[in-house]
Design a protein around this motif. Structure first.
Motif, PDB file in Angstrom:
ATOM      1  N   HIS A   1     -29.182  38.556  18.188  1.00  0.00           N
ATOM      2  CA  HIS A   1     -29.338  39.863  18.819  1.00  0.00           C
ATOM      3  C   HIS A   1     -27.992  40.293  19.406  1.00  0.00           C
ATOM      4  CE1 HIS A   1     -30.370  37.230  22.300  1.00  0.00           C
ATOM      5  NE2 HIS A   1     -29.593  38.078  22.917  1.00  0.00           N
ATOM      6  N   GLY A   2     -27.879  41.582  19.704  1.00  0.00           N
ATOM      7  CA  GLY A   2     -26.617  42.110  20.219  1.00  0.00           C
ATOM      8  C   GLY A   2     -26.745  42.486  21.681  1.00  0.00           C
ATOM      9  N   LYS A   3     -25.634  42.319  22.398  1.00  0.00           N
ATOM     10  CA  LYS A   3     -25.560  42.799  23.785  1.00  0.00           C
ATOM     11  C   LYS A   3     -24.322  43.677  23.859  1.00  0.00           C
ATOM     12  CE  LYS A   3     -27.129  38.417  25.802  1.00  0.00           C
ATOM     13  NZ  LYS A   3     -26.711  37.255  26.641  1.00  0.00           N
ATOM     14  N   PRO A   4     -24.460  44.904  24.340  1.00  0.00           N
ATOM     15  CA  PRO A   4     -23.290  45.800  24.380  1.00  0.00           C
ATOM     16  C   PRO A   4     -22.151  45.199  25.202  1.00  0.00           C
ATOM     17  CG  PRO A   4     -25.311  46.962  24.956  1.00  0.00           C
ATOM     18  CD  PRO A   4     -25.657  45.515  24.897  1.00  0.00           C
ATOM     19  N   GLY A   5     -21.030  44.968  24.531  1.00  0.00           N
ATOM     20  CA  GLY A   5     -19.865  44.438  25.238  1.00  0.00           C
ATOM     21  C   GLY A   5     -19.638  42.964  24.997  1.00  0.00           C
ATOM     22  N   SER A   6     -20.570  42.285  24.338  1.00  0.00           N
ATOM     23  CA  SER A   6     -20.401  40.849  24.122  1.00  0.00           C
ATOM     24  C   SER A   6     -20.165  40.532  22.656  1.00  0.00           C
ATOM     25  CB  SER A   6     -21.647  40.092  24.589  1.00  0.00           C
ATOM     26  OG  SER A   6     -21.560  38.731  24.207  1.00  0.00           O
ATOM     27  N   ALA A   7     -19.183  39.654  22.392  1.00  0.00           N
ATOM     28  CA  ALA A   7     -18.957  39.193  21.017  1.00  0.00           C
ATOM     29  C   ALA A   7     -19.939  38.069  20.685  1.00  0.00           C
ATOM     30  CB  ALA A   7     -17.516  38.739  20.836  1.00  0.00           C
ATOM     31  N   MET A   8     -20.727  37.666  21.667  1.00  0.00           N
ATOM     32  CA  MET A   8     -21.824  36.698  21.509  1.00  0.00           C
ATOM     33  C   MET A   8     -21.353  35.267  21.259  1.00  0.00           C
ATOM     34  SD  MET A   8     -24.302  38.660  22.290  1.00  0.00           S
ATOM     35  CE  MET A   8     -25.759  37.689  21.927  1.00  0.00           C
ATOM     36  N   ILE A   9     -21.492  34.739  20.056  1.00  0.00           N
ATOM     37  CA  ILE A   9     -21.228  33.310  19.854  1.00  0.00           C
ATOM     38  C   ILE A   9     -20.354  33.083  18.624  1.00  0.00           C
ATOM     39  CG2 ILE A   9     -23.292  32.418  21.006  1.00  0.00           C
ATOM     40  CD1 ILE A   9     -24.693  32.414  18.295  1.00  0.00           C
ATOM     41  N   PRO A  10     -19.699  31.908  18.575  1.00  0.00           N
ATOM     42  CA  PRO A  10     -18.890  31.609  17.385  1.00  0.00           C
ATOM     43  C   PRO A  10     -19.768  31.609  16.139  1.00  0.00           C
ATOM     44  CG  PRO A  10     -18.558  29.935  19.096  1.00  0.00           C
ATOM     45  CD  PRO A  10     -19.656  30.822  19.568  1.00  0.00           C
ATOM     46  N   ILE A  11     -19.212  32.054  15.034  1.00  0.00           N
ATOM     47  CA  ILE A  11     -19.988  32.066  13.794  1.00  0.00           C
ATOM     48  C   ILE A  11     -20.150  30.622  13.296  1.00  0.00           C
ATOM     49  CG2 ILE A  11     -19.241  34.396  13.159  1.00  0.00           C
ATOM     50  CD1 ILE A  11     -17.302  33.001  11.166  1.00  0.00           C
ATOM     51  N   PRO A  12     -21.123  30.363  12.429  1.00  0.00           N
ATOM     52  CA  PRO A  12     -21.304  29.000  11.927  1.00  0.00           C
ATOM     53  C   PRO A  12     -20.012  28.466  11.319  1.00  0.00           C
ATOM     54  CG  PRO A  12     -23.186  30.359  11.309  1.00  0.00           C
ATOM     55  CD  PRO A  12     -22.163  31.288  11.920  1.00  0.00           C
ATOM     56  N   GLY A  13     -19.625  27.264  11.733  1.00  0.00           N
ATOM     57  CA  GLY A  13     -18.398  26.646  11.244  1.00  0.00           C
ATOM     58  C   GLY A  13     -17.279  26.683  12.265  1.00  0.00           C
ATOM     59  N   VAL A  14     -17.408  27.568  13.259  1.00  0.00           N
ATOM     60  CA  VAL A  14     -16.347  27.728  14.270  1.00  0.00           C
ATOM     61  C   VAL A  14     -16.844  27.196  15.609  1.00  0.00           C
ATOM     62  CG1 VAL A  14     -14.996  29.438  15.572  1.00  0.00           C
ATOM     63  CG2 VAL A  14     -15.341  29.722  13.099  1.00  0.00           C
ATOM     64  N   GLU A  15     -15.959  26.527  16.342  1.00  0.00           N
ATOM     65  CA  GLU A  15     -16.317  26.030  17.676  1.00  0.00           C
ATOM     66  C   GLU A  15     -15.370  26.618  18.709  1.00  0.00           C
ATOM     67  OE1 GLU A  15     -18.915  24.164  18.509  1.00  0.00           O
ATOM     68  OE2 GLU A  15     -19.593  23.923  16.430  1.00  0.00           O
ATOM     69  N   ALA A  16     -15.930  27.349  19.657  1.00  0.00           N
ATOM     70  CA  ALA A  16     -15.118  27.934  20.728  1.00  0.00           C
ATOM     71  C   ALA A  16     -15.669  27.473  22.065  1.00  0.00           C
ATOM     72  CB  ALA A  16     -15.152  29.447  20.636  1.00  0.00           C
ATOM     73  N   GLU A  17     -14.842  27.593  23.099  1.00  0.00           N
ATOM     74  CA  GLU A  17     -15.294  27.219  24.434  1.00  0.00           C
ATOM     75  C   GLU A  17     -14.521  28.063  25.447  1.00  0.00           C
ATOM     76  OE1 GLU A  17     -17.327  26.460  26.777  1.00  0.00           O
ATOM     77  OE2 GLU A  17     -18.026  24.698  25.651  1.00  0.00           O
ATOM     78  N   VAL A  18     -15.090  28.195  26.624  1.00  0.00           N
ATOM     79  CA  VAL A  18     -14.374  28.832  27.722  1.00  0.00           C
ATOM     80  C   VAL A  18     -14.068  27.724  28.719  1.00  0.00           C
ATOM     81  CG1 VAL A  18     -14.439  30.605  29.513  1.00  0.00           C
ATOM     82  CG2 VAL A  18     -15.628  30.984  27.337  1.00  0.00           C
ATOM     83  N   VAL A  19     -12.785  27.541  29.030  1.00  0.00           N
ATOM     84  CA  VAL A  19     -12.410  26.373  29.829  1.00  0.00           C
ATOM     85  C   VAL A  19     -11.598  26.768  31.058  1.00  0.00           C
ATOM     86  CG1 VAL A  19     -12.410  24.821  27.820  1.00  0.00           C
ATOM     87  CG2 VAL A  19     -10.282  25.981  28.482  1.00  0.00           C
ATOM     88  N   THR A  20     -11.552  25.843  31.991  1.00  0.00           N
ATOM     89  CA  THR A  20     -10.742  26.017  33.198  1.00  0.00           C
ATOM     90  C   THR A  20      -9.282  25.713  32.868  1.00  0.00           C
ATOM     91  OG1 THR A  20     -10.917  23.693  33.770  1.00  0.00           O
ATOM     92  CG2 THR A  20     -12.651  25.157  34.635  1.00  0.00           C
ATOM     93  N   GLU A  21      -8.441  25.926  33.855  1.00  0.00           N
ATOM     94  CA  GLU A  21      -7.023  25.581  33.763  1.00  0.00           C
ATOM     95  C   GLU A  21      -6.841  24.136  33.270  1.00  0.00           C
ATOM     96  OE1 GLU A  21      -3.776  27.558  34.073  1.00  0.00           O
ATOM     97  OE2 GLU A  21      -5.080  28.338  35.649  1.00  0.00           O
ATOM     98  N   GLU A  22      -7.754  23.266  33.672  1.00  0.00           N
ATOM     99  CA  GLU A  22      -7.646  21.840  33.318  1.00  0.00           C
ATOM    100  C   GLU A  22      -8.281  21.510  31.969  1.00  0.00           C
ATOM    101  OE1 GLU A  22      -8.842  22.842  36.472  1.00  0.00           O
ATOM    102  OE2 GLU A  22      -6.740  22.691  37.105  1.00  0.00           O
ATOM    103  N   GLY A  23      -8.930  22.505  31.366  1.00  0.00           N
ATOM    104  CA  GLY A  23      -9.520  22.247  30.061  1.00  0.00           C
ATOM    105  C   GLY A  23     -10.981  21.816  30.097  1.00  0.00           C
TER     106      GLY A  23
END
Ligand code: WTA
Length: 656
Positions: free
Chosen positions: A437-459
């Motif tokens: 589903h879509g949310k206005p303003g969100s790119a949502m999630i990585p597509i199948p095959g891709v791994e992304a994360e949101v991390v702190t300064e320390e990783g």
């Protein structure tokens, strides 16, 4: 990340489910996410099977010497064969590959896959005749005409990496690229049409060639397409007309297969220092990534869809989503030469109507300028053929997303907000239109095959509901291989920050909402710190744009004695709002305060007629910061329209 920032985000709770018919017939299903995670290399190998390989690979990924990746090791293929010949061999030679629409009305031309094969073969023969060999670099500096696509594919066909330089760049920018990659030849045109008038290109090539020479690099040949018929200077030792060479060459050409890691192209992009970075992409992995994502993210049905991406081929979006992805998938697509409002404001919508475009891919900046003009213009056209809408290049404000979905997509075509970069080569984070589903303003999630994360300064991965730095945690086939001629800068820029974890640092800030969905906030250097609170320029821009009188907004952080940085906003009002009324500034400050919180209240709001944008449509915040900090405005040479800063400055001295 301040609590206020996050609570504002969480207020955006509109959700759009995938349309039932799209979901029923979706190219990828929900299970693909798990399957890819279970065995990523097997999943990517399956995607590489969409291509024709002359020799199969013996290893999917070689990551023995990170961050230097090799994908589909030992495999051999030809990118141009994959984009053209194999469709002809499959009996689809008569299918239109490109519906080309010139800017002058009625100046149009259709190229079938068979015609494309003939022209690419001719151009490949000519390049060889001019002395271009496998491995030599060729610069391409052209308007949006079919020959630009032909030129790129001809280079790929003979294994000569191309470097396409956007036609709006100056001769200086072109010269520095010619020197950096030591281009042997340049392919250009006399000119192209923009805003109803011919605009010259060849003089900039002449100048750039002279500048490159003075820096010790000589370009051997310049191949010139005649597009506008304007007068050009001619150096008979170097310059060659396209129609007199390519036009006369044989249409027979046997493509040679190259190693999967053979360089396909170099695309220059700006970094944090002045010197542009030459991002290197190679053949097998890049083509796999662009073909797979184009098929999956747009839910492409190559036999029936008519696809249109409005980017210029001078940018990565044009490479991956006009040339390589769509043509590898054998779709019919539109290529448009000119500006959206020439000769009239409804030009794009008329093209969609006339050519029955079903998949449309554009940028938020364009959507916002159409919003500004009002819904009446698109409403005059029948755009019922549209079934998927894409957005790329910057965060899309929720209001622009909803407008796009409603006015252009008639609430029927879902919007896919696609996050990626020149460096990633293809889309990394996006909803799948039939699955997510879509949310206005969100790119949502990585597509199948891709791994992304949101991390702190320390990783460390941040919990849901928090913000941090966007990273990619696993290698992917279309990843950049290096910066041309500068392995150290490659390691330093992208891989040093999280060296311990081996993450790719994208340079963007992002947050995860309570569902774990991703919201890209923009470059980390666009994040402000006001009284110790981190605020996103994008977020305040969204708040401003959600006010009914505002068409477009740009926000910068200006130095402030009290708070470290202060929020300064520049807004363009909607046509129907007139001058906004005498309390407009107070009204907007109150609005932002209400939308985000007192901390985000702009110190200063200026109502302006235009915003300074690069030719690729990115707002040049650096210049706005100069205005906000009462400095002399810096270098404006990369602006699409350099008079914009005069307008803004005069507004300021006039007390606007
Ligand atoms: C930004 C363009 C938010 C981001 C394909 C990224 C985006 C930079 C999005 C790359 C998006 C691109 N949402 N931000 N959907 N797409 N960006 O190299 O800051 O020209 O790092 O590639 O654009 O720009 P580039």
């Amino acid at each position: 990340m301040s609590d206020q920032t996050l609570s504002n985000l969480l207020k955006e709770d509109r959700r759009f489910e995938p349309p039932a018919d799209l979901a029923a017939d979706a190219n990828l299903k929900e299970e693909a996410y798990e399957r890819a995670r279970g065995d990523r290399e097997a999943f990517w190998a399956e995607q590489a099977e969409r291509l024709s390989w002359e020799q199969p690979w013996d290893r999917v990924l070689d990551w023995d010497d990170p961050p230097f990746a090799k994908w589909f090791v030992g495999g051999r293929l030809n990118a141009a064969y994959n984009c053209v010949d194999r469709h002809v061999e499959a009996g689809r030679g008569d299918q239109v590959a490109i519906h080309w629409v010139g800017e002058p009305v009625d100046d149009a031309r259709d190229l079938t896959y068979q015609q494309l094969q003939d022209e690419v073969s001719q151009a490949a023969n000519t390049l060889t005749e001019l002395g271009v060999q496998t491995g030599d670099r060729v610069a391409i500096y052209m308007p949006m005409i079919p020959e630009a696509v032909v030129a790129m594919l001809a280079c790929a066909r003979i294994g000569a990496p191309h470097t396409v330089v956007f036609g709006g760049f100056s001769s200086d920018a072109l010269a520095s690229r010619l020197v950096d990659c030591e281009a042997k030849a340049v392919i250009t045109a006399d000119g192209g049409y923009r805003r109803g008038a011919p605009s010259a290109l060849k003089p900039a090539v002449d100048e750039a060639r002279a500048k490159a020479s003075s820096q010790g690099h000589d370009v051997a040949k310049v191949l010139v397409v005649q597009r506008t018929g304007q007068d050009v200077e001619w150096d008979a030792d170097v310059d060659v007309w396209w129609h007199e060479s390519v036009g006369q060459a044989s249409t027979e050409h046997t493509p040679e297969a190259f190693d999967s890691e053979h360089p396909l192209f170099v695309m220059y992009t700006s970094g944090t220092t002045g010197k542009p970075k030459g991002i290197l992409h190679t053949t097998g992995g890049y083509l796999t990534g662009s073909a797979y994502t184009h098929w999956a993210v747009f839910d492409l049905k190559p036999e029936t869809d008519v696809y249109w991406c409005t980017a210029d081929i001078g940018w990565i979006t044009g490479h991956s989503y006009i040339v390589y992805g769509p043509l590898a998938n054998g779709v019919t697509q539109v290529l448009y030469e000119g500006t959206p409002d020439s000769p009239e404001r409804g030009r794009w919508w008329k093209i969609i109507q006339d050519l029955k475009v079903s998949i449309f891919y554009t940028a938020p900046t364009a959507i916002r300028s159409f919003m500004k003009q009002g819904q009446e213009i698109p409403d005059q056209f029948d755009m019922s053929s549209l079934r998927v809408l894409g957005s790329v290049g910057e965060p899309i404000n929720p209001e622009a997303y909803v407008w796009y979905r409603h006015v252009i997509g008639k609430d029927k075509a879902p919007v896919v907000d696609t996050w990626w970069q020149t460096e990633t080569g293809s889309i990394m984070i996006s909803p799948l239109p039939g699955v997510t589903h879509g949310k206005p303003g969100s790119a949502m999630i990585p597509i199948p095959g891709v791994e992304a994360e949101v991390v702190t300064e320390e990783g460390e991965a941040v919990p849901n509901g928090s913000g941090g730095y966007l990273v990619l945690t696993e290698p992917w086939p279309s990843m950049l291989r290096t910066i041309w001629g500068d392995d150290n800068r490659f390691k330093e820029t992208y891989w040093s920050r999280y060296a311990k974890q081996g993450f790719y640092f994208a340079g963007d800030g992002a947050k995860k909402d309570d569902d774990g969905d991703l919201w890209v906030l923009g470059r980390v250097d666009d994040v402000m710190n006001v009284s110790g609170h981190r605020l996103s320029t994008t977020e305040i821009e969204s708040a401003l744009v959600s006010h009914p009188k505002v068409a477009e907004a740009a926000v910068v952080g200006a130095k402030d004695e009290d708070t470290g940085q202060a929020v300064c906003a520049f807004v363009i009002l909607r046509d129907e709002a007139g001058d906004g009324g005498e309390d407009i500034v107070a009204e907007l400050r109150t609005h932002v305060r209400k939308e985000i919180g007192p901390i985000a209240t702009p110190r200063q709001i200026m109502v302006v007629p235009e915003l300074p944008k690069t030719r690729s449509g990115k707002i040049m915040r650096r210049l706005l910061r100069d205005v906000a900090e009462n400095r002399e405005v810096g270098d404006v040479t990369t602006l699409a329209d350099s008079s914009v800063m005069d307008l803004i400055s005069s507004k300021q001295s006039g007390g606007g």
